[in-house]
Design a protein around this motif. Structure first.
Motif: not given
Ligand SMILES: *Cc1c(COP(=O)(O)O)cnc(C)c1O
Length: 361
Positions: A56-58, A83, A85-86, A128, A154, A156-157, A178, A180, A183, A190
């Motif tokens: 995952s991204g986490t 978010p 999650m970071t 981020i 980070d 993820a986006q 991420s 997910h 994304k 993932g």
């Molecule tokens: C989605 C996201 C995450 C977490 O990713 P996961 O795959 O859902 O664990 C972390 N940081 C940012 C900026 C995100 O958008």
């Protein structure tokens, strides 16, 4: 009434065959050759020396913190516009998050605030780029390295976002992604990390596989499964065409919007956005009123979906409370508009019309 979806639903019927083939091979674990294959494609696509696929991204953030050698009590600075999650992985690793302000007009950390809040425990800074809007990563990488700080991104986006014509991941020690389902590159669940440093990559890989089960180095199981890796490998091929479509949609939307109280969020000079969403800067007396009006018209916003606030205003992070004046203002003056490839020209005309017809009372 029209309902605009904020989620791009990829469907590629080749994937049924690709999955069937992988199933028939009988190799489904996270140590199958399919993983190495996917990682090779990731590092090639993003021009990185090493890629490590994770669950995952986490997990990617945890892996980054571990592989860079951060340890209990170390402080990690980051902007509160990210978010939760970071932040959770930082806390889980026994590290201390320190919220630093953003710039007034980008999600990048404010160098002055980092200097002001700095102490000898600070080891790393995380940037981020929310919704894929880039910051000047070059300036920040140089700052970090001249101050003996690690620079983590980070992303993820931000798959595909660039600075100075190069992917953002080229400007940091470790980039976390991420994959997910929401994304730009999706494997359902993932993630992966990218780095140009061999030792960091090896340490990351080892951490995802119980320290290679040698009983020497600590590790957990953060491996990505083989089925997800085959999907990732296939979908990586359409990331670029997706980015083209997202840009086309954004260009059309920009050309149609004629409301003096909104404009596109500023793209940092030399930066390229991936248009994960189109981001609007709002100048209404009541910005939330505008966001709610769009929602009533069937146009969703991440701001209300995620109750977007500077994180230290949420109960889970109160003990890390501080003042980040730019971030506070920034988070109250933006909203997102979906521009993924599932959005039609009709949808964009409708969205622009709704924006243009809005008059604040
Ligand atoms: C989605 C996201 C995450 C977490 O990713 P996961 O795959 O859902 O664990 C972390 N940081 C940012 C900026 C995100 O958008």
């Amino acid at each position: 009434m029209k309902r605009i979806s904020d989620k791009y639903q990829i469907f590629d019927k080749n994937e049924v065959e690709i999955l069937a083939e992988q199933l028939e091979s009988g190799k489904l674990s996270g140590t199958s050759v399919a993983i190495q294959d996917y990682e090779d494609d990731l590092s090639q696509f993003f021009d990185a020396k090493f890629a490590v696929a994770v669950s995952s991204g986490t997990a990617a953030i945890q892996v980054a913190l571990f592989s860079l050698g951060l340890s209990k009590g170390d402080k990690v600075m980051l902007t509160p516009t990210c978010p939760m999650m970071t932040v959770y992985p930082i806390i889980f690793a026994g590290l201390v998050p320190v919220f630093v302000d953003t710039e007034a007009d980008s999600f990048g950390f404010d160098i002055e605030d980092v200097v002001k809040k700095f102490d000898s425990k600070v080891r790393a800074v995380i940037d981020i780029p929310m919704w894929g809007y880039p910051m000047d990563v070059k300036k920040r990488q140089e700052f970090c390295h001249s101050h003996d700080l690690l620079y983590i991104l980070d992303l993820a986006q931000a798959h595909g976002s660039k600075f100075g014509g190069k992917y953002l991941s080229k400007y940091c020690d470790v980039a976390c992604f991420s994959t997910h389902d929401r994304k730009i590159l999706s494997t359902g669940e993932g993630g992966f990390i990218l780095t140009d440093d061999r030792q960091t990559a090896e340490s990351a890989k080892s951490f995802t596989q119980f320290g290679f089960m040698k009983g020497v180095d600590f590790g957990l199981n953060y491996k990505l499964g083989a089925l997800q890796a085959t999907i990732g490998k296939n979908r990586l091929k359409q990331v670029n065409s997706q980015l083209v479509k997202r840009k086309e949609n954004s260009d059309l939307l920009r050309s149609l919007i004629k409301n003096n109280s909104v404009s596109e969020f500023k793209i940092t000079e030399r930066g390229t956005a991936n248009y994960y969403t189109y981001l609007l800067s709002l100048r209404f007396k009541d910005n939330l009123g505008f966001i709610k009006y769009l929602e009533e018209k069937g146009i969703p916003s991440d701001i209300t979906r995620y109750s977007y606030l500077p994180l230290y205003e949420l109960p889970a992070f109160l003990e890390y409370g501080t003042v980040c004046a730019n971030a506070e203002l920034l988070s109250k003056t933006i909203t997102t508009i979906p521009v993924h490839p599932g959005i039609t020209v009709d949808d964009i005309q409708y969205i622009a019309e709704c924006i243009n017809l809005y008059e604040e009372r």
